[in-house]
Design a protein around this motif. Sequence first.
Motif, short mmCIF file in Angstrom:
data_model
loop_
_atom_site.label_atom_id
_atom_site.label_comp_id
_atom_site.label_asym_id
_atom_site.label_seq_id
_atom_site.Cartn_x
_atom_site.Cartn_y
_atom_site.Cartn_z
N UNK A 115 -22.57 -54.26 -7.90
CA UNK A 115 -21.87 -54.60 -6.66
C UNK A 115 -20.36 -54.47 -6.85
N UNK A 116 -19.86 -54.83 -8.02
CA UNK A 116 -18.42 -54.69 -8.30
C UNK A 116 -18.00 -53.24 -8.25
N UNK A 117 -18.83 -52.38 -8.80
CA UNK A 117 -18.51 -50.94 -8.78
C UNK A 117 -18.58 -50.41 -7.35
N UNK A 118 -19.62 -50.79 -6.61
CA UNK A 118 -19.75 -50.33 -5.23
C UNK A 118 -18.58 -50.81 -4.38
N UNK A 119 -18.10 -52.02 -4.63
CA UNK A 119 -16.98 -52.56 -3.88
C UNK A 119 -15.74 -51.69 -4.02
N UNK A 120 -15.57 -51.12 -5.18
CA UNK A 120 -14.38 -50.28 -5.42
C UNK A 120 -14.58 -48.83 -5.01
N UNK A 121 -15.80 -48.47 -4.59
CA UNK A 121 -16.09 -47.06 -4.31
C UNK A 121 -16.49 -46.78 -2.86
N UNK A 122 -17.14 -47.69 -2.19
CA UNK A 122 -17.70 -47.42 -0.87
C UNK A 122 -16.59 -47.16 0.17
N UNK A 123 -16.73 -46.06 0.90
CA UNK A 123 -15.74 -45.67 1.90
C UNK A 123 -16.41 -45.43 3.24
N UNK A 124 -15.58 -45.44 4.29
CA UNK A 124 -16.11 -45.13 5.62
C UNK A 124 -16.06 -43.63 5.86
N UNK A 125 -16.36 -43.20 7.08
CA UNK A 125 -16.41 -41.76 7.39
C UNK A 125 -15.06 -41.09 7.23
N UNK A 126 -13.98 -41.85 7.29
CA UNK A 126 -12.63 -41.30 7.16
C UNK A 126 -12.10 -41.35 5.73
N UNK A 127 -12.94 -41.76 4.80
CA UNK A 127 -12.52 -41.82 3.40
C UNK A 127 -11.72 -43.05 3.04
N UNK A 128 -11.74 -44.06 3.90
CA UNK A 128 -11.03 -45.31 3.64
C UNK A 128 -12.00 -46.32 3.04
#
Length: 249
Positions: free
Chosen positions: A177-190
């Motif tokens: 979850x810590x890794x996903x928190x730092x990686x997951x982005x929206x459709x605009x790359x944010x």
Amino acid sequence: MDRKLVLFATRRIRQPLLLAAVLMLCATACSQQQGRDIARQFSNGKPDEFFQTSVDRMATLGMRDNLQSLYLLMNKLYLRNPNQWRQSGYLDAVSAAREIRLAIENRQPLPALGDRRDLVALSYSLSPEFRGDRVGAFIYAIGSMLVTAHGGRTQFYISDSINPQFVSNAARNIEKATWLLSQRQDANGVLLLFSNEISEEGSNLSFAVEFGKIVARLDLLTQLLDERYRRIGLNYAQSLLLMNFLPVQ
């Protein structure tokens, strides 16, 4: 008898007696100090601690500290993502955080997540499809997962059992979850949520550090639980080897 010989013999006798007296005084003082320390520990303790083993007590304190770390992370995430608590429907971040905390500790559902809890809630909170207070949903999901991994409890007693494999699995889930928190982005790359930051202006890795503390506590508890159950098995094997009858009450 020579006077010098008498004096010499007297000194030889007095020295061990003096040493013995000093040792007795030290032992008495240490015993009194230990008695005061024990009395102080009893006075500072709670009655329910009498129904806890050392591992039960450590599991209880570990859960307390892990939830406190989680609430600290929630406050930090709200500071970095002020738009999130506004989507919760509460007046401020403090009110939102209080409701999330109550939902975790009372094992109540979170309206934004519907009936989702634990891993299902965790996956949903970090998905682009989620609409709402993502910080609250993310922290609630991890908190509910921690409680579930510990058998649905936050305090532990002699009659309770904790599965060490579930606790270890919770630690691994938090690492993911810590890794996903730092990686997951929206459709605009944010990034869906801002947490750790490494830039020219400086670095902020406090989120990773606090998550690391939770993982470390869970791994330590896993080892303690494994050792406790291993000792139970060894004691049983020893009783069979020595042909001892096992107690029935």
